[in-house]
Write a protein that holds these residues in place. Structure first.
Motif: not given
Length: 479
Positions: A342-343, A372, A375-376, A379, A389
């Motif tokens: 996760d972030w 970031a 991560w997007r 996800q 997550r």
């Protein structure tokens, strides 16, 4: 107030400070806000040696004589903590910039220092205690925290400390992890990676002892309220441990220093640093002893530990070919060790790289923003059940999608911030800043430079292809 020769600065070269800092960290972790931040964002469980080395380097910068370096480090720490906020398991908000929580960190360091001196047979008199407390107040002010969160006088500090212990501290998940899990599965530092049996045997003895000593040194009112059981004789064992460590001050000056400790926990035997040759010789001797020990008392893998039965550390880096998906997930992607991607895991990567390169603004924010965006992308692509997550299974089932445009952007930004002079190649000094070792010959082109294209290609091969890399493994996979 700071710099070599001050009482505050000498703390970090005191052998007893290592035990005192474990105690202070436990008291910090018992604070609900700090405990929540540790559980969500910290890498202390999965990368403890890296975390310890970074903390020591940061303290050296903050308390050193170089005022410019001190101000830069304080600004970096505040930017880092400003990025840590959220809610805990009880849906209570936490913020690493909360003034009261930050004051408690300083309070635990001071009180643990006083306890350290008392238990090691060197109790501070009133004047020395007043001097040390004034230096800790100056340290708090240096961090940019407003006055008033800690009492202005030592006389008023003790009622404040007792009130927080009795009314605010809890038996948090972070506290239980440090006391009962961290030392049970503590990975070997680089020097001892080649002797897992020897390390496991020593850890099996030392881990429980450290827990017993730490619990016995905590305030009695908190032990009772948190249900922490004190083993009979633990008080005597704790004082004996402090006295034994304190006797190291009798060694010749310069033998026991924070710098030496930093070298032991962060200098890999295969580094090109001249001191690594001595470490390599010691490591070879330990390997021979470990081989003998395995013949006499073979130890099985530890059940339930992530990565048990798989190669790790230097032996893993030396292995040919590719990692399995689960090993890569555990050793590289899951930086916080909670079993998910996760972030906070990607933020931990950005934090480690920013610290290595000593980035200032706006380069640091560029790197965080690139992570970031990655991560997007992860996800939206891998989080199939929508829980916010990525599980190990979700990752393993969608590995081909890991190297998307956002990861390429991470590689490009990382190259840009490493290439400090902007000449589109990484020279020896820039390479050492990132990798903390000299050039690896296999990475260079015919001109002896590390080009942008080669850097991005190697980084993507490591992050997406799970390719082992002598250079890249220590960046994010080391303990």
């Amino acid at each position: 107030m700071f710099g070599p020769g001050t009482r505050f600065h000498r703390l970090f070269d005191d052998p007893c400070w290592a035990v005192a800092m474990i105690r202070a960290t436990v008291l910090e972790a018992a604070h609900p806000q700090i405990g929540a931040a540790l559980v969500d964002s910290s890498t202390f469980l999965t990368h403890p040696w890296r975390r310890m080395a970074n903390t020591l380097r940061s303290l050296q910068r903050v308390t050193g004589a170089d005022e410019a370096a001190r101000d830069r480090e304080v600004a970096r720490l505040n930017r880092m903590h400003a990025r840590m906020s959220g809610t805990d398991a009880a849906n209570r908000p936490y913020d690493a910039m909360d003034p009261a929580a930050r004051a408690w960190v300083v309070a635990t360091m001071f009180e643990s220092a006083v306890t350290m001196f008392r238990w090691s047979g060197r109790p501070l008199d009133q004047a020395a205690m007043e001097e040390l407390y004034a230096q800790f107040l100056a340290f708090q002010a240096l961090l940019g925290d407003s006055s008033g969160q800690l009492p202005a006088s030592l006389r008023d500090f003790w009622p404040y400390y007792d009130r927080v212990v009795e009314e605010e501290l809890e038996n948090t998940e972070a506290l239980r992890t440090i006391l009962y899990h961290l030392f049970d599965h503590l990975p070997a530092p680089p020097l001892l990676e080649g002797v897992p049996t020897l390390w496991a045997a020593g850890r099996a003895l030392a881990g429980p002892a450290i827990g017993v000593v730490t619990v016995a040194s905590l305030p009695e009112t908190f032990r009772r309220r948190a249900g922490l059981t004190e083993v009979p004789g633990a008080q005597a064992l704790s004082q004996a441990a402090y006295l034994a460590l304190g006797s190291a001050r009798l060694l010749p000056e310069g033998w026991v220093t924070a710098d030496n400790l930093l070298d032991l926990i962060s200098l890999s035997p295969d580094s090109d640093d001249p001191r690594a040759r001595a470490l390599a010789a010691v490591g070879d001797g330990m390997k021979r002893f470990g081989a003998l020990l395995r013949l006499v008392t073979p130890l099985p893998d530890e059940p339930g530990r992530p990565g048990a039965g798989r190669p790790s550390g230097r032996s893993a880096r030396a292995g040919a070919g590719r990692r399995g998906a689960e090993e890569f997930f555990d050793t590289v992607l899951d930086q916080t060790g909670n079993g998910y991607l996760d972030w906070p895991d990607l933020a931990a990567m950005a934090r480690e790289l920013s610290g290595r390169l000593d980035l200032d603004e706006p380069e640091e924010t560029r790197l965080y923003d690139a992570y970031a965006a990655w991560w997007r992308e992860l996800q939206s692509t891998l989080d199939t059940d929508g829980d916010g997550r990525v599980s190990r299974q979700e990752y393993a089932e969608a590995v081909p999608f890991l190297a998307g445009p956002a990861l390429i952007r991470v590689a490009e930004v990382l190259f840009d911030v490493t290439d400090a002079d902007g000449n589109q190649s990484i020279d020896a000094d820039e390479y050492r800043a990132l990798f903390r070792t000299g050039f690896h010959r296999e990475l260079l082109d015919s001109n002896g430079t590390y080009t942008r294209a080669a850097f991005i290609k190697d980084f993507l091969a490591f992050m997406a292809g799970r390719q082992r890399s002598t250079a890249y493994d220590p960046l994010l996979a080391q303990a």
